[in-house]
Structure formats: structure tokens, C-alpha cells
Design a protein around this motif. Sequence first.
Motif, PDB file in Angstrom:
ATOM      1  N   LEU A 302      44.069  12.515   9.117  1.00  0.00           N
ATOM      2  CA  LEU A 302      43.726  12.156  10.492  1.00  0.00           C
ATOM      3  C   LEU A 302      44.988  11.869  11.303  1.00  0.00           C
ATOM      4  O   LEU A 302      45.077  12.227  12.484  1.00  0.00           O
ATOM      5  CB  LEU A 302      42.804  10.940  10.507  1.00  0.00           C
ATOM      6  N   ARG A 303      45.957  11.241  10.674  1.00  0.00           N
ATOM      7  CA  ARG A 303      47.214  10.950  11.374  1.00  0.00           C
ATOM      8  C   ARG A 303      47.922  12.241  11.759  1.00  0.00           C
ATOM      9  O   ARG A 303      48.529  12.340  12.838  1.00  0.00           O
ATOM     10  CB  ARG A 303      48.108  10.087  10.485  1.00  0.00           C
ATOM     11  N   GLY A 304      47.848  13.226  10.893  1.00  0.00           N
ATOM     12  CA  GLY A 304      48.439  14.517  11.211  1.00  0.00           C
ATOM     13  C   GLY A 304      47.741  15.170  12.392  1.00  0.00           C
ATOM     14  O   GLY A 304      48.388  15.774  13.256  1.00  0.00           O
ATOM     15  N   LEU A 305      46.405  15.042  12.458  1.00  0.00           N
ATOM     16  CA  LEU A 305      45.663  15.603  13.583  1.00  0.00           C
ATOM     17  C   LEU A 305      46.022  14.909  14.891  1.00  0.00           C
ATOM     18  O   LEU A 305      46.094  15.549  15.943  1.00  0.00           O
ATOM     19  CB  LEU A 305      44.157  15.476  13.332  1.00  0.00           C
ATOM     20  N   GLU A 306      46.242  13.608  14.828  1.00  0.00           N
ATOM     21  CA  GLU A 306      46.602  12.877  16.041  1.00  0.00           C
ATOM     22  C   GLU A 306      47.835  13.473  16.715  1.00  0.00           C
ATOM     23  O   GLU A 306      47.923  13.535  17.943  1.00  0.00           O
ATOM     24  CB  GLU A 306      46.878  11.405  15.707  1.00  0.00           C
ATOM     25  N   GLY A 307      48.780  13.923  15.911  1.00  0.00           N
ATOM     26  CA  GLY A 307      50.005  14.475  16.462  1.00  0.00           C
ATOM     27  C   GLY A 307      49.812  15.792  17.183  1.00  0.00           C
ATOM     28  O   GLY A 307      50.710  16.236  17.911  1.00  0.00           O
ATOM     29  N   HIS A 308      48.642  16.436  17.005  1.00  0.00           N
ATOM     30  CA  HIS A 308      48.384  17.722  17.658  1.00  0.00           C
ATOM     31  C   HIS A 308      47.426  17.596  18.841  1.00  0.00           C
ATOM     32  O   HIS A 308      47.117  18.598  19.483  1.00  0.00           O
ATOM     33  CB  HIS A 308      47.818  18.713  16.642  1.00  0.00           C
ATOM     34  N   LEU A 309      46.953  16.388  19.110  1.00  0.00           N
ATOM     35  CA  LEU A 309      46.058  16.191  20.250  1.00  0.00           C
ATOM     36  C   LEU A 309      46.883  16.111  21.530  1.00  0.00           C
ATOM     37  O   LEU A 309      47.978  15.552  21.548  1.00  0.00           O
ATOM     38  CB  LEU A 309      45.236  14.915  20.076  1.00  0.00           C
ATOM     39  N   ARG A 310      46.350  16.685  22.589  1.00  0.00           N
ATOM     40  CA  ARG A 310      47.032  16.685  23.881  1.00  0.00           C
ATOM     41  C   ARG A 310      46.151  16.009  24.928  1.00  0.00           C
ATOM     42  O   ARG A 310      45.673  16.624  25.859  1.00  0.00           O
ATOM     43  CB  ARG A 310      47.387  18.120  24.298  1.00  0.00           C
ATOM     44  N   LEU A 311      45.910  14.712  24.715  1.00  0.00           N
ATOM     45  CA  LEU A 311      45.187  13.897  25.684  1.00  0.00           C
ATOM     46  C   LEU A 311      46.198  13.016  26.414  1.00  0.00           C
ATOM     47  O   LEU A 311      47.245  12.670  25.871  1.00  0.00           O
ATOM     48  CB  LEU A 311      44.127  13.050  24.984  1.00  0.00           C
ATOM     49  N   LEU A 312      45.879  12.640  27.653  1.00  0.00           N
ATOM     50  CA  LEU A 312      46.845  11.934  28.482  1.00  0.00           C
ATOM     51  C   LEU A 312      47.084  10.507  28.019  1.00  0.00           C
ATOM     52  O   LEU A 312      48.131   9.925  28.306  1.00  0.00           O
ATOM     53  CB  LEU A 312      46.386  11.943  29.943  1.00  0.00           C
ATOM     54  N   ASN A 313      46.136   9.926  27.314  1.00  0.00           N
ATOM     55  CA  ASN A 313      46.361   8.614  26.705  1.00  0.00           C
ATOM     56  C   ASN A 313      47.110   8.791  25.391  1.00  0.00           C
ATOM     57  O   ASN A 313      47.033   9.837  24.749  1.00  0.00           O
ATOM     58  CB  ASN A 313      45.026   7.898  26.454  1.00  0.00           C
ATOM     59  N   ASP A 314      47.846   7.780  25.010  1.00  0.00           N
ATOM     60  CA  ASP A 314      48.599   7.833  23.762  1.00  0.00           C
ATOM     61  C   ASP A 314      47.627   8.074  22.604  1.00  0.00           C
ATOM     62  O   ASP A 314      46.673   7.318  22.409  1.00  0.00           O
ATOM     63  CB  ASP A 314      49.351   6.516  23.550  1.00  0.00           C
ATOM     64  N   THR A 315      47.860   9.134  21.826  1.00  0.00           N
ATOM     65  CA  THR A 315      46.923   9.505  20.756  1.00  0.00           C
ATOM     66  C   THR A 315      47.209   8.789  19.438  1.00  0.00           C
ATOM     67  O   THR A 315      46.418   8.908  18.499  1.00  0.00           O
ATOM     68  CB  THR A 315      46.967  11.022  20.511  1.00  0.00           C
ATOM     69  N   GLU A 316      48.305   8.059  19.348  1.00  0.00           N
ATOM     70  CA  GLU A 316      48.625   7.363  18.096  1.00  0.00           C
ATOM     71  C   GLU A 316      47.556   6.302  17.813  1.00  0.00           C
ATOM     72  O   GLU A 316      47.287   5.427  18.632  1.00  0.00           O
ATOM     73  CB  GLU A 316      50.002   6.712  18.176  1.00  0.00           C
ATOM     74  N   GLY A 317      46.950   6.392  16.648  1.00  0.00           N
ATOM     75  CA  GLY A 317      45.894   5.463  16.274  1.00  0.00           C
ATOM     76  C   GLY A 317      44.531   5.822  16.803  1.00  0.00           C
ATOM     77  O   GLY A 317      43.546   5.134  16.517  1.00  0.00           O
ATOM     78  N   MET A 318      44.429   6.928  17.562  1.00  0.00           N
ATOM     79  CA  MET A 318      43.144   7.301  18.160  1.00  0.00           C
ATOM     80  C   MET A 318      42.119   7.686  17.100  1.00  0.00           C
ATOM     81  O   MET A 318      40.911   7.447  17.269  1.00  0.00           O
ATOM     82  CB  MET A 318      43.346   8.445  19.153  1.00  0.00           C
ATOM     83  N   LEU A 319      42.582   8.285  16.005  1.00  0.00           N
ATOM     84  CA  LEU A 319      41.687   8.683  14.916  1.00  0.00           C
ATOM     85  C   LEU A 319      41.799   7.769  13.701  1.00  0.00           C
ATOM     86  O   LEU A 319      40.949   7.835  12.808  1.00  0.00           O
ATOM     87  CB  LEU A 319      41.982  10.128  14.491  1.00  0.00           C
TER      88      LEU A 319
END
Length: 415
Positions: A302-319
Amino acid sequence: MSPRPTTPSFLPGPAVDRTVCEGWRRWCKTWNDFVPAPVVTAQEFARMTPRQRRFYNLYRLATHSSLPIQATPMSEAVARTVRARAEDGAFSHKAGTRAGVMVNGNGAQGKTETVCTALAAFEEEWLALHHYMNPDSMPGTRDLVAPVAYVRCPVKATPISTCQRILDFYGEDYKGMRLEDLVRTVKTSIMEHATKALVIDDITRLKLHREADQDVLDLIREMMSMPVTLILVGVGIPNSGLLREGRRDPKTKEWIFQPVKDRGRSPNEHAASQHERRFELVDLDPFHYDTSHGIAAWAAHLRGLEGHLRLLNDTEGMLTGEDMPEYLFARTKGVVGVLEKLIQRGCRLAVEDGSERLTKDLLNQFTVTPDDMPDLDAGSGEQPDIPPHKSAPQKRRKGRNTVFDDNGPSRKTVG
């Protein structure tokens, strides 16, 4: 003359068909070439023009629809086995039968991509060793060299249609051929094109409908006698009839097969046991959430996927924050293909409604269904077991992001 407008880099090119040699080669060269959208903050996004925002949203739409294939501990083990068997067979100087591999697993586990990426690396190394030429070609010719051949069994496959698919890969003409001729032509094509590994995907679409109908086993036995490493990929291989019916030992994780029984009129009563001895059966399992090691592996994925998300809010910890790992596992049962579809659709909703964040409330608004994976055949058991989920009513939000709206070209008022 005005210069030709530049095509956006995120637009996909021509469709790639890996089941023909030219398409397979193109895929091997380009499968990892996609460059994701740059990371943009909400402040930077707000300073863009409406046209720039639309283009950026389309770019990140392409990014979320092209999430990279992340290696998992399970896929890495399968990839090592596949590549090792391919190398063992290719570098062997003996004329005997090459040991094959059967890759087993449920639908949407990433079996196909795991096998293809492992063999793409093998093919590149093999071609480089031979200066990208066929070492066995006749002087004065430029024979097609295809170290790896990839084919998929058609739905309701037969030995004849499977042979035809193999010949389609090489571009061979098979009009009017009987099964015996097809098998012989397949063998000739494998030899002439210096093929070292033959992948037959969706192998469990081949069925043994009658006790006396052993054409499928005969076909595989014939292929095992060819100087090529045979790699079979499918769902439920142990119980498909290609091997003797088996069960998996819960402690060793190895398959245990029942003794050979009298098969009545079958002339090949030991054929399945021959397959068992000549193939290594490996499983590509989903993630598990019942051990600390399994939980850590799921969180890392999941942490690896977070690094590929392109949302305007910080994606770290999102998943990975709070109880999101448990929630995502409950929605997907650890199946990477279902997780990918869930994230893709969630990202699109987050962009459309302006929230720019993946939350449980947002993900609860929809359900991943088998319709999201139309290339998987339900009749062959390829579709994954998706946990049931009742979608919550979609909440209406203020300030919806309208960058996906297209109002058409502007019109000037004529006085």
C-alpha cells in the motif's frame, strides 16, 4: 504553415497484442516506459489556467489507469522460478525434455504480468548474448528469432485452436491442417524461430469433457518433447485434469496428489503423473492478513501505491494510516487486481468531487464488480472472489471540480 500540435505524452499509442511476435517484442521494449504525471500541490494547481488544469487531470487519469505492477513477495518467488526454469532449459546442451512450470492462482492475482515481465528480462539477456540474431539461422537469411512465445488459450479451447494460437504468434499459415499437421508445424516453428520458452496462458480453458478424450493431455505430452521450456498459466490447475487431483498441504504449502486410479478406457492412464513429474507447480497467492509478516507485506504494498497517486492532498499515509490497511484488505481479500480497480475508481471520484483524498466514505460509494475485469472468463473460474459490499449513497459536495466538463469551443457574438 503553422507547426503540427504536439501530441500529449500521456496518450496511449497503438494497442499492443502480446500474442503475436511483433506485439510481444514491442511490449518487452515499452512495458515500463510510461512516465506518470508530475506531483502538483493544490496551490500550484490553483495557479493553472483552466486548460492546463484539464490537461493535468487527464494526465493523472492516465497515471491512475496505468498504475505500475508492483512486485510482491509472492510474485517475486514465482518470477524467480519461471526465469530459473527458462534459463535451465535454454542453456542446457542436452537433447532431452525440458522441465516446465505451471503457475497456478486465482483470478486478478497478477500471474500473467509476473510471468511476462520475468521472461521479458530473460529474452533481452538471451538476445544480447547472441547479438540479437538467430544463432541457428541459415547463411544468407534473416530468420525471425523469438526466444519467448506467448499465447492465450481461447475460451472453450480445444487442442486444435490452441495449436492455431501458437502458429498465430509466428504468423504461420495453418489453413486446412489437421491436428497432427498442426502439432508438427508448431514443433517446426519453435525450432526454426529459436524459441526457448513457450507460455500458454489461461491453460485451464482446456477441458477434459470425456474419459476417452485425451487429446489435451496428448498435446501437452507432445509439447514436452520439444526443446522448449513450457510454462502453463491458469486458475485451478491442480483440479483441472491436467494433473491428478490434488490438495495443498497447509504446513508445507506444497501440492499433494492422489495416487493414479484406473482410468478405464483411457490409453494414457499415466499421462497426468508424467506431467506432475515434469512440471513444477507454483502458486501465486494473494496477500494474507493473519501474521505479522503478512500484515507488514500488505502495508509495504500500500505504501508503494501511495507513491504513485496523483491527488492534490499529500498522499503519504492515505492508504496506510489509521485502519485503512484493514479496510482495504476487507474490500479486496488481498487480491492485487481488485485493489488496483478500487484505487483507480476512487482516485477518479476524488478528482471529480474535488475532495482529492481517498477515504473510506468515498470508497464506500461504489463496488468493484466482475464487469470491471472483462478480460477474465467467468466460465473458466478466472474472475476473482470479490467480497460483497453494499454501496453507500453518494454524498453531494459543494464546489465540485469541473475540469472534466467540456463546454465546447467558445463562440463569439456576432453584432
